[in-house]
Design a protein around this motif. Sequence first.
Motif, PDB file in Angstrom:
ATOM      1  N   HIS A  84      54.727  45.742 -38.216  1.00  0.00           N
ATOM      2  CA  HIS A  84      53.850  46.462 -37.285  1.00  0.00           C
ATOM      3  C   HIS A  84      52.835  45.547 -36.623  1.00  0.00           C
ATOM      4  N   GLU A  85      52.613  45.793 -35.358  1.00  0.00           N
ATOM      5  CA  GLU A  85      51.453  45.290 -34.620  1.00  0.00           C
ATOM      6  C   GLU A  85      50.839  46.501 -33.932  1.00  0.00           C
ATOM      7  N   PRO A  86      49.510  46.554 -33.828  1.00  0.00           N
ATOM      8  CA  PRO A  86      48.884  47.689 -33.143  1.00  0.00           C
ATOM      9  C   PRO A  86      49.346  47.798 -31.692  1.00  0.00           C
ATOM     10  N   SER A  87      49.235  48.996 -31.158  1.00  0.00           N
ATOM     11  CA  SER A  87      49.648  49.269 -29.781  1.00  0.00           C
ATOM     12  C   SER A  87      49.016  48.276 -28.814  1.00  0.00           C
ATOM     13  N   GLY A  88      49.843  47.684 -27.970  1.00  0.00           N
ATOM     14  CA  GLY A  88      49.389  46.685 -27.013  1.00  0.00           C
ATOM     15  C   GLY A  88      49.575  45.268 -27.496  1.00  0.00           C
ATOM     16  N   LEU A  89      49.781  45.070 -28.792  1.00  0.00           N
ATOM     17  CA  LEU A  89      50.007  43.731 -29.332  1.00  0.00           C
ATOM     18  C   LEU A  89      51.460  43.509 -29.750  1.00  0.00           C
ATOM     19  N   GLU A  90      52.233  44.594 -29.874  1.00  0.00           N
ATOM     20  CA  GLU A  90      53.634  44.453 -30.268  1.00  0.00           C
ATOM     21  C   GLU A  90      54.399  43.713 -29.172  1.00  0.00           C
ATOM     22  N   ASN A  91      55.447  42.993 -29.569  1.00  0.00           N
ATOM     23  CA  ASN A  91      56.258  42.276 -28.585  1.00  0.00           C
ATOM     24  C   ASN A  91      57.650  42.883 -28.424  1.00  0.00           C
ATOM     25  N   VAL A  92      57.941  43.905 -29.217  1.00  0.00           N
ATOM     26  CA  VAL A  92      59.228  44.589 -29.163  1.00  0.00           C
ATOM     27  C   VAL A  92      58.964  46.093 -29.071  1.00  0.00           C
ATOM     28  N   GLY A  93      59.680  46.747 -28.172  1.00  0.00           N
ATOM     29  CA  GLY A  93      59.623  48.191 -28.075  1.00  0.00           C
ATOM     30  C   GLY A  93      60.937  48.778 -28.537  1.00  0.00           C
ATOM     31  N   PHE A  94      60.950  50.076 -28.766  1.00  0.00           N
ATOM     32  CA  PHE A  94      62.206  50.696 -29.172  1.00  0.00           C
ATOM     33  C   PHE A  94      62.420  51.997 -28.429  1.00  0.00           C
ATOM     34  N   VAL A  95      63.704  52.311 -28.243  1.00  0.00           N
ATOM     35  CA  VAL A  95      64.117  53.534 -27.580  1.00  0.00           C
ATOM     36  C   VAL A  95      65.094  54.236 -28.512  1.00  0.00           C
ATOM     37  N   ARG A  96      64.803  55.501 -28.821  1.00  0.00           N
ATOM     38  CA  ARG A  96      65.704  56.294 -29.664  1.00  0.00           C
ATOM     39  C   ARG A  96      66.791  56.909 -28.786  1.00  0.00           C
ATOM     40  N   ASP A  97      68.042  56.651 -29.124  1.00  0.00           N
ATOM     41  CA  ASP A  97      69.188  57.257 -28.449  1.00  0.00           C
ATOM     42  C   ASP A  97      69.732  58.298 -29.418  1.00  0.00           C
ATOM     43  N   MET A  98      69.212  59.494 -29.315  1.00  0.00           N
ATOM     44  CA  MET A  98      69.543  60.536 -30.289  1.00  0.00           C
ATOM     45  C   MET A  98      70.979  61.021 -30.158  1.00  0.00           C
ATOM     46  N   ASP A  99      71.544  60.963 -28.959  1.00  0.00           N
ATOM     47  CA  ASP A  99      72.928  61.409 -28.778  1.00  0.00           C
ATOM     48  C   ASP A  99      73.914  60.509 -29.511  1.00  0.00           C
ATOM     49  N   GLN A 100      73.615  59.215 -29.558  1.00  0.00           N
ATOM     50  CA  GLN A 100      74.520  58.279 -30.240  1.00  0.00           C
ATOM     51  C   GLN A 100      74.000  57.861 -31.613  1.00  0.00           C
ATOM     52  N   ALA A 101      72.875  58.423 -32.056  1.00  0.00           N
ATOM     53  CA  ALA A 101      72.277  58.108 -33.352  1.00  0.00           C
ATOM     54  C   ALA A 101      72.029  56.601 -33.486  1.00  0.00           C
ATOM     55  N   LEU A 102      71.275  56.074 -32.494  1.00  0.00           N
ATOM     56  CA  LEU A 102      70.953  54.642 -32.443  1.00  0.00           C
ATOM     57  C   LEU A 102      69.496  54.455 -32.071  1.00  0.00           C
ATOM     58  N   ILE A 103      68.961  53.297 -32.437  1.00  0.00           N
ATOM     59  CA  ILE A 103      67.672  52.855 -31.926  1.00  0.00           C
ATOM     60  C   ILE A 103      67.898  51.482 -31.312  1.00  0.00           C
ATOM     61  N   LYS A 104      67.446  51.338 -30.057  1.00  0.00           N
ATOM     62  CA  LYS A 104      67.601  50.073 -29.336  1.00  0.00           C
ATOM     63  C   LYS A 104      66.244  49.388 -29.263  1.00  0.00           C
ATOM     64  N   TYR A 105      66.220  48.103 -29.601  1.00  0.00           N
ATOM     65  CA  TYR A 105      64.993  47.307 -29.628  1.00  0.00           C
ATOM     66  C   TYR A 105      65.038  46.301 -28.487  1.00  0.00           C
TER      67      TYR A 105
END
Length: 155
Positions: A84-105
């Motif tokens: 974890h890094e606090p909001s604004g300091l993270e260098n990786v984001g993630f998107v939940r793809d619920m239809d395919q049961a995946l998380i993309k970083y």
Amino acid sequence: MDETPVQLPALGCLELRSHPQRGRGVFTQQAIAKGTLIHISPVLVFSQAEYSEHGKHTCLDHYTYCWRGGTFALALGLGSMFNHEPSGLENVGFVRDMDQALIKYIALRDIAAGDELCICYGPNVWFDIVSDEARGADAGHSPPEADDFLSSIQL
């Protein structure tokens, strides 16, 4: 769940290493450009009952993501290893793809060789925050920019 085959990226530059305060985490041996798809994690989805009766009483509770319909998902692969890094300091984001049961970083900004790859767990963490001072507060991006960037990615 969508059964369409998913190509999995393989960045050969990632490694698990120990951070002196945060424990094991994901680091890169090579520079990664902003917008790079870093990893796709398949997830195991727990029903509300499974989570309430079992999951939240184990160490798995620290690795779950909120999912559709009040369920919870456990990220497999590297998805459970990003610190974890606090909001604004993270260098990786993630998107939940619920239809395919995946998380993309995805890389939110250019990441230098040797850096730890961190996501933001949100505002309500269950531990004392240890932030990498080497990054500095202005090295990150503003949260609205991250949201705009992540929303522009095609799943």
